[in-house]
Scaffold this motif. Structure first.
Motif, PDB file in Angstrom:
ATOM      1  N   GLY A   1       7.511   1.084  11.340  1.00 46.31           N
ATOM      2  CA  GLY A   1       8.422   0.372  10.452  1.00 46.31           C
ATOM      3  C   GLY A   1       7.834  -0.931   9.950  1.00 46.31           C
ATOM      4  N   GLY A   2       8.633  -1.647   9.232  1.00 47.49           N
ATOM      5  CA  GLY A   2       8.223  -2.920   8.667  1.00 47.49           C
ATOM      6  C   GLY A   2       9.055  -3.229   7.442  1.00 47.49           C
ATOM      7  N   TYR A   3       8.440  -3.886   6.475  1.00 47.17           N
ATOM      8  CA  TYR A   3       9.150  -4.323   5.273  1.00 47.17           C
ATOM      9  C   TYR A   3       8.328  -3.999   4.040  1.00 47.17           C
ATOM     10  N   ARG A   4       9.035  -3.960   2.922  1.00 46.05           N
ATOM     11  CA  ARG A   4       8.372  -3.847   1.625  1.00 46.05           C
ATOM     12  C   ARG A   4       9.323  -4.350   0.538  1.00 46.05           C
ATOM     13  N   LEU A   5       8.735  -4.640  -0.603  1.00 51.53           N
ATOM     14  CA  LEU A   5       9.517  -5.116  -1.741  1.00 51.53           C
ATOM     15  C   LEU A   5      10.362  -3.984  -2.300  1.00 51.53           C
ATOM     16  N   LEU A   6      11.528  -4.325  -2.825  1.00 53.03           N
ATOM     17  CA  LEU A   6      12.377  -3.331  -3.486  1.00 53.03           C
ATOM     18  C   LEU A   6      12.001  -3.142  -4.950  1.00 53.03           C
TER      19      LEU A   6
ATOM     20  N   LYS B   1       6.859 -15.233  14.343  1.00 58.17           N
ATOM     21  CA  LYS B   1       7.514 -13.952  14.061  1.00 58.17           C
ATOM     22  C   LYS B   1       9.021 -14.077  14.274  1.00 58.17           C
ATOM     23  N   LYS B   2       9.431 -14.811  15.292  1.00 61.65           N
ATOM     24  CA  LYS B   2      10.847 -14.994  15.594  1.00 61.65           C
ATOM     25  C   LYS B   2      11.568 -15.671  14.417  1.00 61.65           C
ATOM     26  N   TYR B   3      10.954 -16.688  13.849  1.00 56.91           N
ATOM     27  CA  TYR B   3      11.551 -17.383  12.705  1.00 56.91           C
ATOM     28  C   TYR B   3      11.581 -16.461  11.483  1.00 56.91           C
ATOM     29  N   LEU B   4      10.516 -15.700  11.280  1.00 55.96           N
ATOM     30  CA  LEU B   4      10.488 -14.775  10.149  1.00 55.96           C
ATOM     31  C   LEU B   4      11.541 -13.683  10.279  1.00 55.96           C
ATOM     32  N   GLU B   5      11.865 -13.273  11.503  1.00 56.34           N
ATOM     33  CA  GLU B   5      12.921 -12.266  11.697  1.00 56.34           C
ATOM     34  C   GLU B   5      14.235 -12.743  11.117  1.00 56.34           C
ATOM     35  N   ILE B   6      14.549 -14.009  11.301  1.00 56.41           N
ATOM     36  CA  ILE B   6      15.786 -14.593  10.762  1.00 56.41           C
ATOM     37  C   ILE B   6      15.732 -14.613   9.240  1.00 56.41           C
TER      38      ILE B   6
ATOM     39  N   ASN C   1       0.827  -1.208   0.000  1.00 60.54           N
ATOM     40  CA  ASN C   1       0.000   0.000   0.000  1.00 60.54           C
ATOM     41  C   ASN C   1       0.864   1.263   0.000  1.00 60.54           C
ATOM     42  N   GLY C   2       2.123   1.074  -0.367  1.00 57.72           N
ATOM     43  CA  GLY C   2       3.040   2.206  -0.382  1.00 57.72           C
ATOM     44  C   GLY C   2       3.722   2.449   0.940  1.00 57.72           C
ATOM     45  N   GLY C   3       3.269   1.775   1.983  1.00 58.73           N
ATOM     46  CA  GLY C   3       3.864   1.954   3.309  1.00 58.73           C
ATOM     47  C   GLY C   3       4.615   0.714   3.740  1.00 58.73           C
ATOM     48  N   TRP C   4       5.015   0.726   4.982  1.00 59.62           N
ATOM     49  CA  TRP C   4       5.740  -0.396   5.571  1.00 59.62           C
ATOM     50  C   TRP C   4       4.752  -1.407   6.122  1.00 59.62           C
ATOM     51  N   ILE C   5       5.050  -2.675   5.957  1.00 53.23           N
ATOM     52  CA  ILE C   5       4.177  -3.735   6.462  1.00 53.23           C
ATOM     53  C   ILE C   5       4.894  -4.406   7.628  1.00 53.23           C
ATOM     54  N   PRO C   6       4.305  -4.305   8.824  1.00 58.05           N
ATOM     55  CA  PRO C   6       4.937  -4.888  10.008  1.00 58.05           C
ATOM     56  C   PRO C   6       5.078  -6.413   9.910  1.00 58.05           C
TER      57      PRO C   6
ATOM     58  N   ILE D   1      13.397  -4.320   1.637  1.00 51.61           N
ATOM     59  CA  ILE D   1      13.960  -3.224   2.410  1.00 51.61           C
ATOM     60  C   ILE D   1      13.167  -3.183   3.714  1.00 51.61           C
ATOM     61  N   GLY D   2      13.865  -2.885   4.795  1.00 52.86           N
ATOM     62  CA  GLY D   2      13.206  -2.845   6.088  1.00 52.86           C
ATOM     63  C   GLY D   2      13.450  -1.527   6.794  1.00 52.86           C
ATOM     64  N   ALA D   3      12.521  -1.171   7.653  1.00 52.04           N
ATOM     65  CA  ALA D   3      12.649   0.022   8.487  1.00 52.04           C
ATOM     66  C   ALA D   3      12.257  -0.370   9.898  1.00 52.04           C
ATOM     67  N   SER D   4      13.099  -0.038  10.863  1.00 48.72           N
ATOM     68  CA  SER D   4      12.794  -0.400  12.244  1.00 48.72           C
ATOM     69  C   SER D   4      12.102   0.746  12.961  1.00 48.72           C
ATOM     70  N   GLY D   5      11.587   0.422  14.129  1.00 46.45           N
ATOM     71  CA  GLY D   5      10.925   1.436  14.944  1.00 46.45           C
ATOM     72  C   GLY D   5       9.440   1.523  14.673  1.00 46.45           C
ATOM     73  N   LYS D   6       8.820   2.479  15.364  1.00 46.93           N
ATOM     74  CA  LYS D   6       7.376   2.683  15.228  1.00 46.93           C
ATOM     75  C   LYS D   6       7.040   3.039  13.778  1.00 46.93           C
TER      76      LYS D   6
END
Length: 133
Positions: A62-67, A38-43, A21-26, A55-60
């Motif tokens: 944040g999340g991930y999205r496709l490059l 979630k722990k396994y997905l973090e790895i 949606n153009g934003g970060w997906i937690p 690409i990922g962004a941490s913090g409030k």
């Protein structure tokens, strides 16, 4: 055999593409939708970010999205990043030292044909082919 790492990586990519949606997906949202720890997905996503798939962004917030766009991701690229080479035997892997028996190996044509079939199959399928329309 493709391990859970490879299969889950593809599921993460599909989830990101379907919920883009153009934003970060937690990651917690992906984990909940996919029924994966979630722990396994973090790895897994750490390797996917390092490998240039996400690409990922941490913090409030944040999340991930496709490059890239889903049609720019061959499934073979995702699998090889997570699993390593698809080559069925070591002598056919990229960068392998030429086997001294290659010229007399009776099984090499069999493995080479299987390698080509596998490579061509996974590199002819794209993330966009797997997304629910």
């Amino acid at each position: 055999m493709i391990s859970t790492r490879g299969r889950y990586a593809i599921r993460v990519m599909i989830d990101l593409a379907e919920h883009e949606n153009g934003g970060w997906i937690p990651l917690k949202d992906i984990a909940a939708r996919q029924g994966i720890s979630k722990k396994y997905l973090e790895i897994i996503v750490k390797d996917m970010v390092a490998g240039g798939l996400l690409i990922g962004a941490s913090g409030k917030g944040g999340g991930y999205r496709l490059l890239r766009h889903p049609e720019e991701y061959p499934v073979g690229e995702i699998i090889e990043l997570m699993e390593g080479p698809l080559a069925p035997v070591s002598c056919l892997a990229d960068g392998a030292v030429k086997c001294p028996r290659a010229s007399e190996c009776e099984t090499l044509p069999l493995w080479a044909e299987y390698d080509k079939l596998t490579h061509d199959f996974f590199y002819s399928k794209y993330l966009s082919d797997l997304i629910r329309k």
